[in-house]
Write an enzyme that holds these catalytic residues in place. Structure first.
Site, mmCIF file in Angstrom:
data_model
loop_
_atom_site.group_PDB
_atom_site.id
_atom_site.type_symbol
_atom_site.label_atom_id
_atom_site.label_comp_id
_atom_site.label_asym_id
_atom_site.label_seq_id
_atom_site.Cartn_x
_atom_site.Cartn_y
_atom_site.Cartn_z
ATOM 1 N N HIS A 47 0.838 -1.215 0.060
ATOM 2 C CA HIS A 47 -0.148 0.100 -0.104
ATOM 3 C C HIS A 47 0.969 1.218 0.015
ATOM 4 O O HIS A 47 0.377 2.434 -0.313
ATOM 5 C CB HIS A 47 -0.814 -0.043 1.227
ATOM 6 C CG HIS A 47 -1.908 -1.108 1.308
ATOM 7 N ND1 HIS A 47 -2.710 -1.296 0.329
ATOM 8 C CD2 HIS A 47 -2.081 -1.908 2.261
ATOM 9 C CE1 HIS A 47 -3.609 -2.415 0.629
ATOM 10 N NE2 HIS A 47 -3.082 -2.787 1.870
ATOM 11 N N ASP A 106 -2.679 -11.272 -1.499
ATOM 12 C CA ASP A 106 -3.045 -10.458 0.063
ATOM 13 C C ASP A 106 -4.778 -10.375 -0.346
ATOM 14 O O ASP A 106 -5.080 -10.174 -1.381
ATOM 15 C CB ASP A 106 -2.411 -9.372 0.054
ATOM 16 C CG ASP A 106 -2.595 -8.519 1.275
ATOM 17 O OD1 ASP A 106 -1.324 -8.527 2.164
ATOM 18 O OD2 ASP A 106 -3.706 -8.185 1.480
ATOM 19 N N HIS A 113 -6.383 -7.833 0.701
ATOM 20 C CA HIS A 113 -6.398 -6.436 0.278
ATOM 21 C C HIS A 113 -5.838 -6.007 -1.203
ATOM 22 O O HIS A 113 -5.051 -6.790 -1.737
ATOM 23 C CB HIS A 113 -5.771 -5.599 1.105
ATOM 24 C CG HIS A 113 -6.331 -5.632 2.637
ATOM 25 N ND1 HIS A 113 -5.585 -6.595 3.678
ATOM 26 C CD2 HIS A 113 -7.409 -4.912 3.103
ATOM 27 C CE1 HIS A 113 -6.454 -6.609 4.800
ATOM 28 N NE2 HIS A 113 -7.485 -5.525 4.636
ATOM 29 N N ASP A 116 -3.205 -12.883 4.581
ATOM 30 C CA ASP A 116 -4.710 -12.406 5.419
ATOM 31 C C ASP A 116 -5.838 -13.166 4.579
ATOM 32 O O ASP A 116 -6.942 -12.662 4.904
ATOM 33 C CB ASP A 116 -4.627 -10.937 5.497
ATOM 34 C CG ASP A 116 -4.304 -10.142 4.456
ATOM 35 O OD1 ASP A 116 -3.989 -10.676 3.219
ATOM 36 O OD2 ASP A 116 -4.284 -8.989 4.515
#
Ligand code: ZLV
Ligand code: CA
Ligand code: ZN
Length: 394
Positions: free
Chosen positions: A147, A182, A184, A278
């Site tokens: 990110h 991931d 996200h 995750d």
């Protein structure tokens, strides 16, 4: 000799820096760097180290990091300590006060610059090991901070080691593929290379409203299927948004055909795989339902193309699951996944694995996919992604 699914050994190098294990995001924070030390403990006790070359550890230098950071953000990161923290300057770069504050994704960590330099140095060294032809697969489980942007922190990430590694790979390879499993969206990497025709980014992620977050959008809220890149990078950005509850079978039905098409059309010379854990079942933040084997299937599948492969960490908030997963994926990298026993060996961290019965492959409760993930919905996601990839032909 080890068994290899496709009959070929790989030269694997592995980066581990114990200096990262003690980094503290604060008592209430979900990001626990100790999970990388736990992974290393498992990798060691499963006797996987002799099958890999240990990369020498050197933190990235300020000059190396200057290539991906704005001057003022670089100076802030370098000089910031809990003692010198000034709300006005730090907040401009999305860094908040130290710990205690539960509404702060990116706290001022003690030894922040050193932490960033170490995990970024690992990804850089790993990229160099691939670029020089010394290794076929390079691993840095402390990297994968997808990110971070050039001028600000985001989502627990301060410096984007992935961007640094891809830039390094581009010195040796004409085309680099970035894949992000991931839970996200890999927004920071995507944004950096959105208009760059040499890099294709593909992110699989949870997307949309609902779930644990109530009526809010799942973080970071970007990564819809319509998001395809721009200019020379058009159709070299791929997004596969998914609903909560995604299981092994559903994930595989999307990942395999989509990545097969990407490999055929983009024909990368190197692959970077962000293995955020995750997306595993039982994660504290993510709401997917993948088993360790299902997650590792992505590693196994991309490895089978025999293209230089960089494996990075990322998210992962149920730390015993994370360590189990990354250890198993290390075994996949060296081709020994069928040989490592399910019983966690005694190694000093075994008490962390009580909840999973001291087994590497913890049980995934078969609650079934979310009602929204019907066959029609799955076909739609897959067809939309395939349509985007096929635009690259024209
Ligand atoms: O796994 O947050 O939702 C790579 C990675 O992909 C948010 N942040 C932000 C945006 C608006 N909110 C408000 C800030 C919340 C701050 C506190 C938490 C505190 C305790 C437990 C969980 C969270 C949390 N924060 C859950 N999700 C967030 C996301 C950031 C997710 C980053 C994922 C990083 C390493
Ligand atoms: Ca992703
Ligand atoms: Zn994540």
């Amino acid at each position: 000799s080890s068994s290899c699914p496709d009959g070929r050994k790989r030269r694997v190098c592995y980066y581990y820096d114990p200096g990262i294990a003690n980094v503290d995001y604060g008592a209430h924070h979900v990001m626990v760097p100790r999970r990388v030390a736990m992974t290393h403990g498992l990798v060691t006790s499963y006797k996987l180290l002799p099958d890999m070359e240990l990369l020498r550890t050197r933190p990235a230098t300020e000059d190396e990091l200057a290539g991906i950071l704005t001057d003022d953000y670089r100076r802030l990161l370098r000089d910031l300590t809990p003692g010198t923290y000034r709300a006005d300057t730090a907040r401009r770069h999305h860094i908040g006060a130290l710990s205690g504050d539960k509404r702060n994704d990116n706290p001022v960590i003690d030894g922040l610059w050193d932490y960033c330099a170490r995990y970024a140095g690992g990804s850089l060294a790993a990229a160099r090991a691939l670029g020089s032809g010394k290794s076929d697969i390079a691993i840095n489980w402390s990297g994968g901070m997808h990110h971070a942007c050039s001028g600000e922190a985001s989502g627990f990430c301060y410096v984007n080691d992935i961007v640094l590694a891809i830039r390094e790979l581009l010195a040796a390879f004409p085309r680099v593929l970035y894949v992000d499993i991931d839970v996200h969206h890999g927004d920071g990497v995507e944004k950096y290379f959105a208009a760059d025709g040499r890099v294709m980014t593909a992110s699989f992620h949870q997307y949309g409203r609902g779930g644990k977050g109530g009526d809010t959008f799942f973080f970071p809220g970007t990564g819809s299927a319509e998001d395809v890149g721009e200019g020379a990078g058009k159709y070299r950005t791929l997004n596969v948004p998914m609903k909560a509850g995604m299981d092994d079978a559903g994930y595989r039905e999307l990942f395999v055909p989509i990545m097969r098409e990407v490999m055929g059309v983009f024909r990368p010379d190197a692959i970077v795989l962000q293995c955020g854990a995750d997306s595993l079942s039982g994660d504290k933040l993510g709401e997917f339902n993948l088993s360790v084997r299902g997650h590792a299937e992505c590693v196994r599948y991309l490895r089978s193309f025999n293209v230089p492969l960089l494996l990075l960490g990322g998210g992962g908030y149920t730390i015993n699951h994370v360590a189990s997963c990354w250890c198993y994926e290390t075994a996949v990298a060296v081709g020994k996944e069928k040989e490592i026993p399910d019983d966690i060996p005694h190694h000093g961290y075994e008490h962390y694995y009580k909840d999973q019965g001291y087994k590497l492959h913890y049980g995934v409760t078969k609650v079934g996919r979310n009602a929204a993930s019907t066959k029609e919905h799955m076909d739609n996601i897959r067809n939309e992604a395939l349509k985007n990839v096929q635009n690259l032909h024209e």
